[in-house]
Design an enzyme around this catalytic site. Structure first.
Site, PDB file in Angstrom:
ATOM      1  N   HIS A 123      10.623  -0.578   1.503  1.00 13.05           N
ATOM      2  CA  HIS A 123      11.746  -0.577   2.677  1.00 13.05           C
ATOM      3  C   HIS A 123      12.971  -1.459   2.260  1.00 13.05           C
ATOM      4  O   HIS A 123      13.587  -1.836   3.261  1.00 13.05           O
ATOM      5  CB  HIS A 123      11.107  -1.135   4.028  1.00 13.05           C
ATOM      6  N   THR A 202      -1.006  -5.506   7.401  1.00 10.11           N
ATOM      7  CA  THR A 202      -0.350  -4.382   7.722  1.00 10.11           C
ATOM      8  C   THR A 202      -1.028  -3.604   8.869  1.00 10.11           C
ATOM      9  O   THR A 202      -2.166  -3.443   8.831  1.00 10.11           O
ATOM     10  CB  THR A 202       0.309  -3.521   6.748  1.00 10.11           C
ATOM     11  N   SER A 203      -0.252  -3.102  10.111  1.00 12.12           N
ATOM     12  CA  SER A 203      -1.156  -2.406  10.830  1.00 12.12           C
ATOM     13  C   SER A 203      -1.598  -1.079  10.560  1.00 12.12           C
ATOM     14  O   SER A 203      -2.107  -0.303  11.041  1.00 12.12           O
ATOM     15  CB  SER A 203      -0.362  -2.288  12.320  1.00 12.12           C
ATOM     16  N   ASN A 227      -6.868  -8.715   7.373  1.00 19.27           N
ATOM     17  CA  ASN A 227      -6.240  -8.813   8.623  1.00 19.27           C
ATOM     18  C   ASN A 227      -7.092  -9.396   9.680  1.00 19.27           C
ATOM     19  O   ASN A 227      -8.312  -9.030   9.922  1.00 19.27           O
ATOM     20  CB  ASN A 227      -5.832  -7.282   8.788  1.00 19.27           C
TER      21      ASN A 227
END
Ligand code: OAD
Length: 259
Positions: A123, A202-203, A227
């Site tokens: 990103h 990370t989702s 997570n």
């Protein structure tokens, strides 16, 4: 640490030691313990702003000064932030692996600051300015890096290109934009050749990044999720380490190193 987690860590450390190739993908959760807010906790807002206003090319066309104020504020916040134990453990793990790729959705630059030599930044990077009129790009934190003095960093409100005087924009990928081709290609290659993939903080809902873990699994890699919360990947992962990256990664590294 819970006993069942210890057993899983031993098994994953053994797999990492044996692996010919390791891929890691990180998201906002890896920087949470450094004090950088994650996205999905923010109730659809980015630090009080609507994503359409500050995270899209249309928002930038409509009000570039608002977008620059937002990104400059995020940069100033990052001046006070340091890589945490998870970033350091990952940089250290890379030095112990034959072939290693670190893919990140984060734009905060913390992996590089922890010593990861060449992170694949899907990103983009918040410290990059790119020109909207030509191919020029520059690092907004160059003075800070050169002097080691955060107060030497200056972030103009509406920076211009030194070559064509065009408007500069932050070098990040906004919603509705394509990810850089070269980054996606490098990430896919790394994921296709890895034996073990760690998916951290990370989702696992934003594509195409989220698809990389599925690709690794389809190619037979052992996929590990780290997570504190369950995600859409949890069911498919071969192992789920439920906890904070800043606690689990150093414990995992210690086991990899102690053989
Ligand atoms: P999210 O905010 O969606 O998810 C953060 C994840 O980190 C959640 O699953 C948390 O449970 C987890 N988490 C929180 N604290 C953690 C910790 N200490 N250790 C490990 N995990 C922790 O962030 P991303 O998945 O990175 O896109 O979001 C992906 C993309 O969506 C971002 O890159 C951004 C955003 O919209 C763009 O900017 C294009």
């Amino acid at each position: 640490m819970e006993p069942h987690l210890q057993g899983k860590l031993d098994e994953i450390a053994a797999r990492l030691r044996k692996a010919s190739s390791v891929a890691v993908m990180t998201g906002a959760g890896v920087s949470a313990e450094s004090g950088v807010p994650t996205f999905r906790d923010a109730g659809g807002l980015w630090e009080g702003h609507r994503i359409e206003d500050v995270g899209t090319p249309e928002g930038f066309t409509r009000d570039p000064l608002l977008v620059w104020r937002f990104y400059n504020a995020r940069r100033r916040n990052l001046l006070d932030v340091a890589p945490n134990a998870a970033h350091h453990a990952l940089a250290n793990l890379e030095r112990r692996c034959r072939d290693f790729a670190l893919i990140t959705q984060n734009v905060d630059g913390l992996h590089a600051r922890a010593g990861t030599p060449n992170p694949i930044e899907l990103h983009g990077n918040i410290w990059l300015n790119t020109c909207t009129g030509c191919t020029h790009y520059e690092w907004a934190d160059a003075t800070w890096r050169a002097t080691g003095n955060p107060s030497a960093a200056s972030f103009p409100d509406d920076p211009r290109c030194p070559k064509c005087a065009g408007r500069l924009r932050p070098g990040v990928v906004w919603f509705g934009e394509m990810l850089p081709d070269w980054a996606v290609r490098r990430a896919e290659q790394a994921v296709c050749r890895c034996d073990v993939m760690l998916v951290i903080g990370t989702s696992a809902v934003v594509y195409p990044a989220a698809g990389l873990a599925h690709l690794a699994a389809a190619r037979g890699a052992f996929v590990v999720e780290i997570n504190p919360q369950r995600t859409p990947l949890s069911k498919e992962a071969d192992a789920v380490l439920s906890g904070k990256a800043g606690e689990i990664m150093p414990a995992l590294l210690q086991r990899v190193a102690s053989s």
